[in-house]
Design a protein around this motif. Structure first.
Motif, mmCIF file in Angstrom:
data_model
loop_
_atom_site.group_PDB
_atom_site.id
_atom_site.type_symbol
_atom_site.label_atom_id
_atom_site.label_comp_id
_atom_site.label_asym_id
_atom_site.label_seq_id
_atom_site.Cartn_x
_atom_site.Cartn_y
_atom_site.Cartn_z
ATOM 1 N N THR A 249 77.842 30.635 -10.836
ATOM 2 C CA THR A 249 77.424 31.355 -9.631
ATOM 3 C C THR A 249 76.736 32.656 -10.025
ATOM 4 O OG1 THR A 249 79.541 32.534 -9.443
ATOM 5 C CG2 THR A 249 79.335 30.424 -8.275
ATOM 6 N N LYS A 250 75.853 33.119 -9.154
ATOM 7 C CA LYS A 250 75.168 34.397 -9.382
ATOM 8 C C LYS A 250 74.826 35.009 -8.037
ATOM 9 C CE LYS A 250 71.367 36.514 -11.949
ATOM 10 N NZ LYS A 250 70.235 36.268 -12.893
ATOM 11 N N THR A 251 75.038 36.296 -7.923
ATOM 12 C CA THR A 251 74.752 37.020 -6.686
ATOM 13 C C THR A 251 73.880 38.229 -7.005
ATOM 14 O OG1 THR A 251 76.905 36.385 -5.764
ATOM 15 C CG2 THR A 251 75.739 38.216 -4.701
ATOM 16 N N THR A 253 71.635 41.631 -5.047
ATOM 17 C CA THR A 253 71.419 42.398 -3.833
ATOM 18 C C THR A 253 70.018 43.000 -3.880
ATOM 19 O OG1 THR A 253 73.771 42.967 -3.672
ATOM 20 C CG2 THR A 253 72.208 44.340 -2.436
ATOM 21 N N LEU A 254 69.242 42.760 -2.843
ATOM 22 C CA LEU A 254 67.905 43.324 -2.722
ATOM 23 C C LEU A 254 67.928 44.342 -1.593
ATOM 24 C CD1 LEU A 254 65.778 40.033 -2.961
ATOM 25 C CD2 LEU A 254 66.368 41.611 -4.805
ATOM 26 N N ARG A 255 67.674 45.578 -1.929
ATOM 27 C CA ARG A 255 67.752 46.638 -0.939
ATOM 28 C C ARG A 255 66.645 46.511 0.111
ATOM 29 N NH1 ARG A 255 68.965 52.047 -4.639
ATOM 30 N NH2 ARG A 255 71.002 51.345 -5.477
ATOM 31 N N GLY A 256 67.006 46.878 1.317
ATOM 32 C CA GLY A 256 66.020 46.908 2.391
ATOM 33 C C GLY A 256 65.847 45.602 3.137
ATOM 34 N N LEU A 257 66.595 44.558 2.769
ATOM 35 C CA LEU A 257 66.464 43.267 3.438
ATOM 36 C C LEU A 257 67.640 43.025 4.368
ATOM 37 C CD1 LEU A 257 65.277 40.848 0.597
ATOM 38 C CD2 LEU A 257 63.909 41.895 2.400
ATOM 39 N N ALA A 258 67.372 42.474 5.545
ATOM 40 C CA ALA A 258 68.431 42.118 6.487
ATOM 41 C C ALA A 258 68.631 40.605 6.482
ATOM 42 C CB ALA A 258 68.071 42.605 7.883
ATOM 43 N N GLN A 259 68.507 40.006 5.311
ATOM 44 C CA GLN A 259 68.641 38.552 5.180
ATOM 45 C C GLN A 259 69.745 38.229 4.179
ATOM 46 O OE1 GLN A 259 64.932 36.527 4.226
ATOM 47 N NE2 GLN A 259 63.751 38.254 5.019
ATOM 48 N N HIS A 260 70.358 37.077 4.382
ATOM 49 C CA HIS A 260 71.300 36.539 3.413
ATOM 50 C C HIS A 260 70.884 35.100 3.120
ATOM 51 C CE1 HIS A 260 73.575 39.841 5.257
ATOM 52 N NE2 HIS A 260 74.269 39.885 4.134
ATOM 53 N N HIS A 261 70.768 34.762 1.850
ATOM 54 C CA HIS A 261 70.379 33.415 1.442
ATOM 55 C C HIS A 261 71.422 32.851 0.486
ATOM 56 C CE1 HIS A 261 66.134 33.342 2.934
ATOM 57 N NE2 HIS A 261 66.323 34.649 2.920
ATOM 58 N N VAL A 262 71.723 31.574 0.679
ATOM 59 C CA VAL A 262 72.640 30.867 -0.210
ATOM 60 C C VAL A 262 71.990 29.553 -0.627
ATOM 61 C CG1 VAL A 262 74.906 29.774 -0.455
ATOM 62 C CG2 VAL A 262 74.667 31.859 0.923
ATOM 63 N N ALA A 263 72.067 29.247 -1.911
ATOM 64 C CA ALA A 263 71.576 27.954 -2.419
ATOM 65 C C ALA A 263 72.657 27.353 -3.294
ATOM 66 C CB ALA A 263 70.291 28.130 -3.215
ATOM 67 N N VAL A 264 72.881 26.059 -3.108
ATOM 68 C CA VAL A 264 73.873 25.322 -3.891
ATOM 69 C C VAL A 264 73.210 24.061 -4.404
ATOM 70 C CG1 VAL A 264 76.134 24.206 -3.883
ATOM 71 C CG2 VAL A 264 75.721 26.193 -2.406
ATOM 72 N N GLY A 265 73.352 23.763 -5.687
ATOM 73 C CA GLY A 265 72.685 22.576 -6.203
ATOM 74 C C GLY A 265 73.285 22.061 -7.491
ATOM 75 N N PHE A 266 72.709 20.976 -7.972
ATOM 76 C CA PHE A 266 73.151 20.380 -9.241
ATOM 77 C C PHE A 266 71.980 19.638 -9.868
ATOM 78 C CE2 PHE A 266 74.384 17.646 -5.677
ATOM 79 C CZ PHE A 266 73.733 16.455 -5.991
ATOM 80 N N PRO A 267 71.979 19.487 -11.196
ATOM 81 C CA PRO A 267 70.900 18.740 -11.860
ATOM 82 C C PRO A 267 71.023 17.254 -11.592
ATOM 83 C CG PRO A 267 72.572 19.375 -13.455
ATOM 84 C CD PRO A 267 72.954 20.025 -12.154
#
Length: 325
Positions: A249-251, A253-267
């Motif tokens: 997992t990796k998180t 933070t990008l300042r100034g954005l009012a968005q949240h994005h999540v991606a989940v996957g596998f090879p």
């Protein structure tokens, strides 16, 4: 199957291959030229070379000045960035053509121009500097500063080992692009832009008519190279398929954005494997479930979900399945 839907294959004497499909009810034509080279083939230290070559190729040729090319593209496909033409570099293929069917006259004019650009490009120092600067802007405009694109790239970096070429963005690393020389571009073209590495997809006319048009543009081309065998070869490091040894997992933070994005996957396995259809079906099922649960049932003002796409990204050298919300 309707006979109009049959795909017919052919090959010119110089090695250029083509695929045609006749459509009697459609007066429009679609022609795309493919060169079997992409980001997987970029040398170490020159990541982004294939994409830069695509940019420079479309600038000027022996028959078409930069102004001529701009005029023809606008006249046949409409305004720039209208999405009516398809000029694109991927991981294993670079494509030049229309994005949709055009009037026969326009489709063939566009095909003739791209064919000349591929066979006899003019690589000026000015165009190299201009297109490198354009790619730098494109990188931020369409990838780096777009949260959805950035998270997809992060997912690839977490999913694949460092030696795996799918980790590298198609447009490469900007420090590499900046250092690429005019000589690098010419050598890349000499190595990969040869008849045996070209294919044409032509939808609309009968097989015989399509072959005549393609032969008129490519039939006299006899260029060859000592660098490559006359077949498509994936470079070392494309990787194939390997299971993840552990969850990652990796998180950020990008300042100034009012968005949240999540991606989940596998090879996954690569293109054209026996599980390809099953993965696509799984993606479709999951996309409906994601939409139903995350968008249709969420009434909280600050927690809505606008898009819930599922991707099954595959090439001959890598595969990955991931959901994004």
């Amino acid at each position: 199957m309707n006979k109009n839907q049959h795909v017919r294959c052919g090959k010119l004497s110089n090695g250029v291959r083509f695929y045609t499909q006749y459509e009697s009810a459609n007066s429009k034509e679609l022609i795309v030229i493919g060169v079997m080279v992409g980001s997987f083939h970029d040398p170490r230290g020159k990541r982004g070379l294939s994409h830069l070559v695509e940019h420079v190729i479309c600038t000027e040729s022996n028959k078409y000045t930069s102004a001529d090319a701009d005029t023809l593209l606008t006249r046949t496909c409409g305004a720039p960035d209208s999405g009516s033409w398809y000029i694109n570099t991927d991981r294993t293929v670079t494509a030049y053509g229309g994005a949709a069917g055009l009037k026969k006259k326009h489709a063939r004019e566009l095909f003739s121009m791209f064919a000349d650009m591929i066979q006899s490009p003019v690589i000026s120092r000015h165009s190299v500097f201009v297109e490198k600067a354009a790619i730098h802007q494109e990188h931020y405009l369409t990838e780096r500063d777009i949260p959805g694109e950035r998270i997809h790239q992060m997912l690839r970096e977490e999913m694949f080992p460092e030696s795996f070429l799918a980790r590298i963005p198609v447009d490469g690393y900007m420090e590499d692009v900046r250092s690429i020389t005019r000589h690098d571009i010419k050598e890349h073209i000499h190595k990969y832009y040869i008849p045996s590495n070209i294919f044409v997809v032509y939808l609309g006319p009968r097989y015989k008519d399509a072959k005549e048009v393609i032969a008129h543009e490519f039939g006299a081309w006899t260029k060859s190279t000592l660098f490559r065998k006359h077949r498509f070869v994936l470079p070392h490091g494309t990787g194939g398929f390997a299971s993840l040894p552990e969850q990652r997992t990796k998180t950020i933070t990008l300042r100034g954005l009012a968005q949240h994005h999540v991606a989940v996957g596998f090879p996954t396995e690569t293109y054209m494997t026996e599980d390809a259809e099953a993965l696509d079906v799984l993606a479709f099922i999951m996309s409906r479930k994601m939409f139903g649960e995350l968008r249709s049932k969420n009434t909280t003002w600050e927690s809505g979900a606008y898009r819930t796409p599922i991707h099954t990204e595959r090439t001959f050298g890598h595969g990955m399945w991931y959901l994004h919300f």
